[in-house]
Write an enzyme that holds these catalytic residues in place. Structure first.
Site, PDB file in Angstrom:
ATOM      1  N   HIS A   3      -0.838   1.422   2.001  1.00  0.00           N
ATOM      2  CA  HIS A   3      -1.123   0.245   1.784  1.00  0.00           C
ATOM      3  C   HIS A   3      -2.753  -0.429   0.922  1.00  0.00           C
ATOM      4  CE1 HIS A   3       2.094  -1.258   3.771  1.00  0.00           C
ATOM      5  NE2 HIS A   3       1.560  -0.586   4.745  1.00  0.00           N
ATOM      6  N   GLU A  44       0.526  -0.361  -2.293  1.00  0.00           N
ATOM      7  CA  GLU A  44       2.192  -0.078  -2.277  1.00  0.00           C
ATOM      8  C   GLU A  44       2.786  -0.167  -2.810  1.00  0.00           C
ATOM      9  OE1 GLU A  44       1.939  -4.083  -0.228  1.00  0.00           O
ATOM     10  OE2 GLU A  44       0.735  -3.702   1.556  1.00  0.00           O
ATOM     11  N   SER A  84       4.720   4.066   4.614  1.00  0.00           N
ATOM     12  CA  SER A  84       3.574   3.922   5.464  1.00  0.00           C
ATOM     13  C   SER A  84       3.131   4.585   6.751  1.00  0.00           C
ATOM     14  CB  SER A  84       3.801   2.346   6.178  1.00  0.00           C
ATOM     15  OG  SER A  84       3.144   1.045   6.219  1.00  0.00           O
TER      16      SER A  84
END
EC number: 3.4.15.6
Length: 301
Positions: A177, A204, A135
């Site tokens: 994402h 993801e 992330s």
């Protein structure tokens, strides 16, 4: 030991760049690959991006120990002074790998940029170590990172903020994402600002494993999107008002899934069944040992 401003790229290690929300309860294939790469060495988990550092570390510590890693250490940085502390320098000194958790990528760069900790990280990488990030920890890998923009809609020219990253990989901009948050528009906006860079968007529970800064291989449940702006014939990014929708002509897009390999130098995918030399992405319950090709020393300045 070379400084990160004088990198010898033939000596660099491996980057494991994760699109966020990697599986932590099922087969854990991505984290298993991290553990396999670290082998019998020590993995340092840094929670500098997180607002809940202790909870985040305990989560990863348990998973990595269950996957067979014996040494999992915590590197917590709450203020810039922590990034220059002798104690934290010792945590990194004998590490084989470093793992950035998710959170806020701007916290990473603002707290460790131009500190001894940043030098330790680059020295680890340039000595053959493994640098991982999920992330926010993925976005921070590149020279310039995205820190704010609307997702899920067509890109408006003035709606993207960017900032310096750690510069572990050059000539790319990374987003995470990706499909889940509709981020194609903002990745196109980043490439439009500088068509020299490749835009890489990761879904993801999906990872790219970057070898020798030359190629990457995809592993995981989602896709990886590569936006190549080198052949753009028209862009309105410099002419229109900030709230105007972006126009781009002749943008090249590649979509890769697990097992596919991409050549970063030639800017083209390779045969999915012929990954680059030394790449082993195995869906196996065992984690074979990988010997450290060079004893890692991450002494500070």
């Amino acid at each position: 030991m070379p400084s990160h401003k004088q990198r010898k790229e033939d000596r660099v290690g491996t980057l494991i760049i994760i699109g966020g929300h990697e599986d932590r309860e099922g087969k854990c294939e991505i984290l298993k690959e991290v553990a396999r790469r670290v082998g019998k060495g020590k993995l340092v988990v840094t929670t500098v991006a997180s607002q809940e550092p202790e909870e985040s570390f305990e989560d990863y510590r348990k998973i990595f120990q269950d996957l067979g890693l014996k040494g999992v250490a915590h590197l917590n940085v709450n203020q810039r002074a922590d990034a220059d502390s002798e104690e934290n320098g010792k945590v990194l000194q004998d590490a084989r790998g470093l793992f950035f958790t998710g959170g806020d990528q701007l916290r990473i760069t603002s707290l460790i940029g131009e500190t001894h900790m940043e030098t330790h990280i680059h020295n680890l990488f340039e000595s053959g170590g493994v640098i991982c990030g999920t992330s926010a920890g993925a976005s921070v890998m590149c020279e310039t990172m995205m820190i704010e923009s609307e997702g899920g809609e067509s890109h408006r020219i003035g709606h993207l903020r960017m900032a310096p990253g750690l510069g572990l990989i050059r000539d790319v901009v990374i987003d995470q994402h990706f499909a889940e948050r509709g981020r194609m528009g903002r990745l196109l906006g980043a490439v439009a600002q500088n068509p020299r860079v490749l835009g890489i968007g990761l879904d993801e529970d999906t990872v790219i494993v970057v070898e020798e800064l030359c190629y990457f291989t995809v592993l995981g449940e989602g896709a990886v999107y590569v936006v190549d702006g080198s052949c753009i014939t028209h862009s309105n990014i410099a002419e229109e008002a900030e709230d105007h929708i972006l126009s781009l002509f002749d943008v090249k897009l590649h979509v890769l899934s697990t097992g596919d390999t991409f050549d970063l130098k030639e800017r083209r995918p390779l045969n999915a069944y012929q990954p680059g030399p030394g790449t082993k992405l195995e869906n196996s319950n065992s984690i074979p040992e990988i010997e450290n090709p060079q004893k890692t020393s991450a002494a500070g300045d």
